[in-house]
Design a protein around this motif. Structure first.
Motif, PDB file in Angstrom:
ATOM      1  N   GLU A  12       0.566  -1.187   0.105  1.00 48.42           N
ATOM      2  CA  GLU A  12      -0.141   0.013   0.160  1.00 48.42           C
ATOM      3  C   GLU A  12       1.130   1.383  -0.030  1.00 48.42           C
ATOM      4  OE1 GLU A  12      -3.765   2.294   3.040  1.00 48.42           O
ATOM      5  OE2 GLU A  12      -3.215  -0.021   3.100  1.00 48.42           O
ATOM      6  N   ILE A  13       1.071   2.111  -1.603  1.00 49.02           N
ATOM      7  CA  ILE A  13       1.583   3.414  -1.230  1.00 49.02           C
ATOM      8  C   ILE A  13       0.564   4.421  -1.129  1.00 49.02           C
ATOM      9  CG2 ILE A  13       3.215   4.756  -2.886  1.00 49.02           C
ATOM     10  CD1 ILE A  13       3.575   2.460  -4.320  1.00 49.02           C
ATOM     11  N   ARG A  14       1.291   5.220   0.345  1.00 54.21           N
ATOM     12  CA  ARG A  14       0.781   6.358   1.012  1.00 54.21           C
ATOM     13  C   ARG A  14       1.634   7.395   0.945  1.00 54.21           C
ATOM     14  NH1 ARG A  14      -1.044   3.582   6.383  1.00 54.21           N
ATOM     15  NH2 ARG A  14      -2.236   2.212   6.575  1.00 54.21           N
ATOM     16  N   ASN A  17       0.063  13.283   4.268  1.00 54.83           N
ATOM     17  CA  ASN A  17      -0.017  14.438   3.809  1.00 54.83           C
ATOM     18  C   ASN A  17      -0.102  15.334   4.782  1.00 54.83           C
ATOM     19  OD1 ASN A  17      -1.857  13.942   1.401  1.00 54.83           O
ATOM     20  ND2 ASN A  17      -3.439  13.181   2.276  1.00 54.83           N
ATOM     21  N   SER A  18       0.950  14.938   5.949  1.00 51.68           N
ATOM     22  CA  SER A  18       0.845  15.777   6.673  1.00 51.68           C
ATOM     23  C   SER A  18       2.558  16.699   6.247  1.00 51.68           C
ATOM     24  CB  SER A  18       0.906  15.293   7.977  1.00 51.68           C
ATOM     25  OG  SER A  18       1.822  14.116   8.039  1.00 51.68           O
ATOM     26  N   MET A  19       3.207  15.734   6.243  1.00 46.15           N
ATOM     27  CA  MET A  19       4.388  15.677   5.850  1.00 46.15           C
ATOM     28  C   MET A  19       4.459  16.983   4.985  1.00 46.15           C
ATOM     29  SD  MET A  19       7.542  15.336   6.908  1.00 46.15           S
ATOM     30  CE  MET A  19       9.355  15.513   5.656  1.00 46.15           C
ATOM     31  N   ALA A  20       3.593  16.793   3.764  1.00 46.43           N
ATOM     32  CA  ALA A  20       3.330  17.774   3.058  1.00 46.43           C
ATOM     33  C   ALA A  20       2.466  19.077   3.247  1.00 46.43           C
ATOM     34  CB  ALA A  20       2.436  17.422   1.589  1.00 46.43           C
ATOM     35  N   GLY A  21       1.841  19.147   3.806  1.00 45.69           N
ATOM     36  CA  GLY A  21       1.127  19.954   5.251  1.00 45.69           C
ATOM     37  C   GLY A  21       2.374  20.481   5.394  1.00 45.69           C
ATOM     38  N   ALA A  22       2.965  19.875   6.154  1.00 43.63           N
ATOM     39  CA  ALA A  22       4.115  20.767   7.124  1.00 43.63           C
ATOM     40  C   ALA A  22       5.081  21.903   6.100  1.00 43.63           C
ATOM     41  CB  ALA A  22       5.099  19.528   7.443  1.00 43.63           C
ATOM     42  N   THR A  23       5.532  20.561   5.314  1.00 42.47           N
ATOM     43  CA  THR A  23       6.485  21.067   3.577  1.00 42.47           C
ATOM     44  C   THR A  23       5.506  22.516   3.635  1.00 42.47           C
ATOM     45  OG1 THR A  23       7.554  19.550   3.458  1.00 42.47           O
ATOM     46  CG2 THR A  23       7.412  21.189   1.690  1.00 42.47           C
ATOM     47  N   PHE A  24       4.311  22.413   3.146  1.00 41.61           N
ATOM     48  CA  PHE A  24       3.456  23.635   2.355  1.00 41.61           C
ATOM     49  C   PHE A  24       4.030  24.779   3.408  1.00 41.61           C
ATOM     50  CE2 PHE A  24       0.172  26.284   2.452  1.00 41.61           C
ATOM     51  CZ  PHE A  24       0.400  27.321   1.269  1.00 41.61           C
TER      52      PHE A  24
END
Length: 49
Positions: A12-14, A17-24
């Motif tokens: 399962e490839i996840r 989203n929390s990492m993407a939000g933190a980067t943004f």
């Protein structure tokens, strides 16, 4: 007898989203700080010359 087992592997490839939000948020903060410095230079330092 030739016994062969069929093994099904499920990965399962996840996307985290929390990492993407933190980067943004991090890069948005960099941009806000950059424009804050530019605004300060234009309004306070530049008129001195």
């Amino acid at each position: 007898m030739d016994d062969q087992r069929k093994v099904e592997v499920h990965k399962e490839i996840r996307s985290d989203n929390s990492m993407a939000g933190a980067t943004f948020i991090k890069y948005a903060a960099y941009i806000i700080i950059f424009f804050g410095i530019i605004w300060f230079l234009i309004n306070y330092i530049l008129p001195m010359f």
